[in-house]
Design a protein around this motif. Structure first.
Motif, PDB file in Angstrom:
ATOM      1  N   TRP A   4       0.715  -1.083   0.041  1.00  0.00           N
ATOM      2  CA  TRP A   4       0.044   0.030  -0.101  1.00  0.00           C
ATOM      3  C   TRP A   4       0.763   1.232  -0.133  1.00  0.00           C
ATOM      4  CZ3 TRP A   4      -4.725   1.381  -0.985  1.00  0.00           C
ATOM      5  CH2 TRP A   4      -5.083   2.729  -0.759  1.00  0.00           C
ATOM      6  N   GLN A   5       1.980   1.292   0.733  1.00  0.00           N
ATOM      7  CA  GLN A   5       2.679   2.525   1.040  1.00  0.00           C
ATOM      8  C   GLN A   5       3.284   2.618  -0.437  1.00  0.00           C
ATOM      9  OE1 GLN A   5       5.111   1.277   4.389  1.00  0.00           O
ATOM     10  NE2 GLN A   5       3.427   2.173   5.633  1.00  0.00           N
ATOM     11  N   ASN A   7       2.604   1.713  -3.455  1.00  0.00           N
ATOM     12  CA  ASN A   7       1.649   1.928  -4.479  1.00  0.00           C
ATOM     13  C   ASN A   7       1.041   3.577  -4.062  1.00  0.00           C
ATOM     14  OD1 ASN A   7       0.125   1.367  -6.522  1.00  0.00           O
ATOM     15  ND2 ASN A   7      -1.886   1.278  -5.263  1.00  0.00           N
ATOM     16  N   ALA A   8       0.958   3.803  -2.976  1.00  0.00           N
ATOM     17  CA  ALA A   8       0.562   5.152  -2.635  1.00  0.00           C
ATOM     18  C   ALA A   8       1.488   6.476  -3.034  1.00  0.00           C
ATOM     19  CB  ALA A   8       0.176   5.532  -1.205  1.00  0.00           C
ATOM     20  N   ALA A  11       1.175   6.283  -7.164  1.00  0.00           N
ATOM     21  CA  ALA A  11       0.104   5.870  -7.959  1.00  0.00           C
ATOM     22  C   ALA A  11       0.010   7.034  -8.952  1.00  0.00           C
ATOM     23  CB  ALA A  11      -1.020   5.718  -6.972  1.00  0.00           C
ATOM     24  N   SER A  17      -0.469   1.488 -12.217  1.00  0.00           N
ATOM     25  CA  SER A  17      -1.054   1.237 -10.908  1.00  0.00           C
ATOM     26  C   SER A  17      -2.269   0.578 -10.571  1.00  0.00           C
ATOM     27  CB  SER A  17      -1.122   2.843 -10.316  1.00  0.00           C
ATOM     28  OG  SER A  17      -1.356   2.417  -8.908  1.00  0.00           O
ATOM     29  N   PRO A  21      -5.154   4.736  -4.405  1.00  0.00           N
ATOM     30  CA  PRO A  21      -5.093   4.971  -3.098  1.00  0.00           C
ATOM     31  C   PRO A  21      -6.263   5.739  -2.805  1.00  0.00           C
ATOM     32  CG  PRO A  21      -2.971   4.783  -3.926  1.00  0.00           C
ATOM     33  CD  PRO A  21      -3.632   4.979  -4.844  1.00  0.00           C
ATOM     34  N   LYS A  22      -6.134   6.925  -3.354  1.00  0.00           N
ATOM     35  CA  LYS A  22      -6.985   8.195  -2.712  1.00  0.00           C
ATOM     36  C   LYS A  22      -8.522   7.604  -3.215  1.00  0.00           C
ATOM     37  CE  LYS A  22      -3.617  11.913  -4.093  1.00  0.00           C
ATOM     38  NZ  LYS A  22      -3.537  12.849  -4.905  1.00  0.00           N
ATOM     39  N   SER A  25      -9.286   5.033  -0.297  1.00  0.00           N
ATOM     40  CA  SER A  25      -9.632   5.200   0.828  1.00  0.00           C
ATOM     41  C   SER A  25     -10.710   6.181   1.080  1.00  0.00           C
ATOM     42  CB  SER A  25      -8.346   6.317   1.195  1.00  0.00           C
ATOM     43  OG  SER A  25      -7.156   5.560   1.483  1.00  0.00           O
ATOM     44  N   GLU A  37      -5.935   4.045   6.221  1.00  0.00           N
ATOM     45  CA  GLU A  37      -4.584   4.264   6.973  1.00  0.00           C
ATOM     46  C   GLU A  37      -4.682   3.825   8.467  1.00  0.00           C
ATOM     47  OE1 GLU A  37      -6.039   6.252   4.974  1.00  0.00           O
ATOM     48  OE2 GLU A  37      -4.456   5.971   3.079  1.00  0.00           O
TER      49      GLU A  37
END
Length: 180
Positions: A4-5, A7-8, A11, A17, A21-22, A25, A37
């Motif tokens: 996740w980190q 990719n974030a 991204a 990608s 992530p946005k 979330s 998170e």
């Protein structure tokens, strides 16, 4: 959490990608009131697997859903680094599914393992979550398939010869591996 980190961080600049992530979330926050998170990442330090499992005709019939078109389920398994925190997150999800989405939340026990089922008021969608091997949490969404892996799979993937030929014996924890 490492995936996740990574990719974030990349991204926005990576056209390949897999997950925005946005968007994930924001969707998790609006649909379930959870912060990816704060509520999920802290207990997801271990390995993660995603699988697509077919439902048997017997499983669909047993659920009284033989007319349902869902023939498979997506199963997420996460090696939890903080089980009490993970259990708290699952309790929050249970409450949200019952109050906001009117799902029937039923706790059952299968061969000594506690499993929670979410049953849609409209029928058709089945979801289950619980624990395997102490610290491995699972969540299945789709057709009823939990008997394929909980409490123990009839044919573990590790016993599959093709799996051994495809996946290296010492996987790199920084990489994603795909086995279809």
């Amino acid at each position: 959490s490492r995936f996740w980190q990574d990719n974030a961080e990349n991204a926005d600049s990576n056209p390949l990608s897999l997950i925005a992530p946005k968007n994930l979330s924001a969707g998790l926050k609006s649909d379930f009131g959870l912060s990816f998170e704060e509520d999920l990442l802290p207990w997801t330090e271990g390995d993660v697997s995603v699988a697509m499992l077919p439902a048997s005709p017997e499983a669909l019939t047993q659920q009284g859903q033989s007319s349902v078109q869902l023939g498979a389920s997506v199963v997420l398994m996460i090696q939890a680094s903080d089980r009490p925190r993970a259990e708290k997150t699952f309790q929050q999800l249970d409450q949200i599914m019952a109050t906001r989405y009117q799902f029937q939340v039923e706790k059952t026990e299968v061969k000594g393992q506690s499993i929670v089922n979410w049953n849609s008021p409209l029928g058709g969608l089945n979801a289950s979550h619980g624990w395997l091997d102490g610290n491995v949490a699972f969540l299945s969404l789709g057709a009823p398939v939990r008997s394929a892996f909980a409490p123990k799979p009839q044919a573990p993937l590790i016993d599959n010869q093709l799996f051994h030929q495809t996946i290296p014996t010492h996987p790199n924890p920084l990489k994603i591996q795909l086995f279809i």
